[in-house]
Design a protein around this motif. Structure first.
Motif, PDB file in Angstrom:
ATOM      1  N   ILE A  84       0.791  -1.234   0.000  1.00 37.86           N
ATOM      2  CA  ILE A  84       0.000   0.000   0.000  1.00 37.86           C
ATOM      3  C   ILE A  84       0.820   1.280   0.000  1.00 37.86           C
ATOM      4  N   ASP A  85       2.083   1.242   0.467  1.00 35.74           N
ATOM      5  CA  ASP A  85       2.850   2.485   0.504  1.00 35.74           C
ATOM      6  C   ASP A  85       4.316   2.186   0.804  1.00 35.74           C
ATOM      7  N   ALA A  86       5.160   3.195   0.578  1.00 37.65           N
ATOM      8  CA  ALA A  86       6.588   3.103   0.889  1.00 37.65           C
ATOM      9  C   ALA A  86       7.093   4.489   1.256  1.00 37.65           C
ATOM     10  N   ALA A  87       8.178   4.534   2.013  1.00 36.62           N
ATOM     11  CA  ALA A  87       8.742   5.817   2.423  1.00 36.62           C
ATOM     12  C   ALA A  87      10.207   5.647   2.815  1.00 36.62           C
ATOM     13  N   ASP A  88      10.936   6.759   2.760  1.00 36.76           N
ATOM     14  CA  ASP A  88      12.302   6.829   3.286  1.00 36.76           C
ATOM     15  C   ASP A  88      12.248   7.365   4.706  1.00 36.76           C
ATOM     16  N   ALA A  89      13.203   6.969   5.534  1.00 34.41           N
ATOM     17  CA  ALA A  89      13.350   7.556   6.868  1.00 34.41           C
ATOM     18  C   ALA A  89      14.840   7.580   7.204  1.00 34.41           C
ATOM     19  N   PHE A  90      15.278   8.693   7.774  1.00 36.53           N
ATOM     20  CA  PHE A  90      16.663   8.832   8.232  1.00 36.53           C
ATOM     21  C   PHE A  90      16.618   8.986   9.740  1.00 36.53           C
ATOM     22  N   PHE A  91      17.321   8.119  10.461  1.00 36.27           N
ATOM     23  CA  PHE A  91      17.268   8.206  11.917  1.00 36.27           C
ATOM     24  C   PHE A  91      18.509   7.614  12.563  1.00 36.27           C
ATOM     25  N   GLU A  92      18.697   8.030  13.804  1.00 34.23           N
ATOM     26  CA  GLU A  92      19.804   7.550  14.618  1.00 34.23           C
ATOM     27  C   GLU A  92      19.234   6.657  15.706  1.00 34.23           C
ATOM     28  N   TYR A  93      19.814   5.482  15.869  1.00 34.93           N
ATOM     29  CA  TYR A  93      19.414   4.554  16.921  1.00 34.93           C
ATOM     30  C   TYR A  93      20.515   4.570  17.981  1.00 34.93           C
ATOM     31  N   THR A  94      20.296   5.333  19.032  1.00 36.57           N
ATOM     32  CA  THR A  94      21.322   5.643  20.024  1.00 36.57           C
ATOM     33  C   THR A  94      21.915   4.445  20.760  1.00 36.57           C
ATOM     34  N   PRO A  95      21.113   3.463  21.203  1.00 31.88           N
ATOM     35  CA  PRO A  95      21.753   2.392  21.977  1.00 31.88           C
ATOM     36  C   PRO A  95      22.961   1.767  21.287  1.00 31.88           C
ATOM     37  N   ASP A  96      22.913   1.691  19.966  1.00 34.20           N
ATOM     38  CA  ASP A  96      24.026   1.123  19.211  1.00 34.20           C
ATOM     39  C   ASP A  96      24.819   2.177  18.449  1.00 34.20           C
ATOM     40  N   ASN A  97      24.403   3.454  18.594  1.00 32.24           N
ATOM     41  CA  ASN A  97      25.025   4.576  17.901  1.00 32.24           C
ATOM     42  C   ASN A  97      25.066   4.359  16.386  1.00 32.24           C
ATOM     43  N   LEU A  98      23.985   3.797  15.858  1.00 30.28           N
ATOM     44  CA  LEU A  98      23.887   3.554  14.430  1.00 30.28           C
ATOM     45  C   LEU A  98      22.955   4.569  13.782  1.00 30.28           C
ATOM     46  N   LYS A  99      23.250   4.866  12.538  1.00 30.91           N
ATOM     47  CA  LYS A  99      22.436   5.820  11.773  1.00 30.91           C
ATOM     48  C   LYS A  99      21.957   5.109  10.511  1.00 30.91           C
ATOM     49  N   PHE A 100      20.657   5.261  10.221  1.00 30.12           N
ATOM     50  CA  PHE A 100      20.059   4.483   9.148  1.00 30.12           C
ATOM     51  C   PHE A 100      19.387   5.339   8.091  1.00 30.12           C
ATOM     52  N   HIS A 101      19.470   4.878   6.861  1.00 33.30           N
ATOM     53  CA  HIS A 101      18.604   5.314   5.777  1.00 33.30           C
ATOM     54  C   HIS A 101      17.695   4.117   5.526  1.00 33.30           C
ATOM     55  N   ALA A 102      16.482   4.204   6.061  1.00 31.82           N
ATOM     56  CA  ALA A 102      15.530   3.108   5.935  1.00 31.82           C
ATOM     57  C   ALA A 102      14.612   3.344   4.739  1.00 31.82           C
ATOM     58  N   ILE A 103      14.413   2.303   3.980  1.00 34.21           N
ATOM     59  CA  ILE A 103      13.385   2.281   2.937  1.00 34.21           C
ATOM     60  C   ILE A 103      12.316   1.352   3.499  1.00 34.21           C
TER      61      ILE A 103
END
Length: 166
Positions: A84-103
């Motif tokens: 039904i839908d798709a989106a991009d998201a950019f976020f930081e996940y602090t516990p692991d200090n990781l940064k993501f470009h999620a599709i």
């Protein structure tokens, strides 16, 4: 190529993320509706609602990943899934200090059962808790994390007004 992108940290504050620090993360989520309610989880970080689903493993299709994640997080077995839908998201996940470009890919699903598991039965996921059926009519954009952006508004419109064409 850009050097930085805007995203959100775990506390939903806007941050700049260096593109070279991003990990690409395709993910897939199920919107499961039964009798005017939708299956949702709570984030262990901010207690906001999130849809069951998550990262796609190498060799999995988007739909296979969504079905696996839905079972692991809710105990529900997906029978049918319609994109039904798709989106991009950019976020930081602090516990692991990781940064993501999620599709993120979203599917409207039917399930073969409607009994949810409990938080202690969730498989291999410390980011979610409390699988529950939530009345669709009472949901608001503010109930979800900000990093979903306008996607939540689009999805809520689709599930709260299914007869309205998009």
């Amino acid at each position: 190529m850009k050097e930085f992108v805007k995203g959100l940290n775990i506390h939903e504050q806007e941050i700049e993320i260096k593109v070279d620090d991003l990990y690409f993360r395709p993910s897939s989520y199920g919107l499961i509706i039964d009798d005017g309610k939708i299956a949702l989880l709570r984030s262990t970080v901010n207690n906001k609602y999130i849809f069951p689903g998550g990262g796609v493993d190498l060799g999995e299709t988007m739909e296979e990943a969504m079905k696996r994640e839905v079972v692991e997080e809710t105990g529900l077995v997906v029978e049918t899934a319609d994109f039904i839908d798709a989106a991009d998201a950019f976020f930081e996940y602090t516990p692991d200090n990781l940064k993501f470009h999620a599709i993120q890919f979203f599917y409207l699903c039917t399930v073969s059962n409607n009994s949810l598991i409990t938080t202690d039965q969730i498989v291999d996921d410390n980011a979610v808790k409390q699988p529950q059926w939530v009345d669709i009519s009472g949901l608001k954009i503010e109930d979800f994390s900000k990093h979903e952006g306008d996607l939540i508004e689009r999805l809520l419109n689709k599930i709260q007004n299914p007869s309205v064409s998009q």
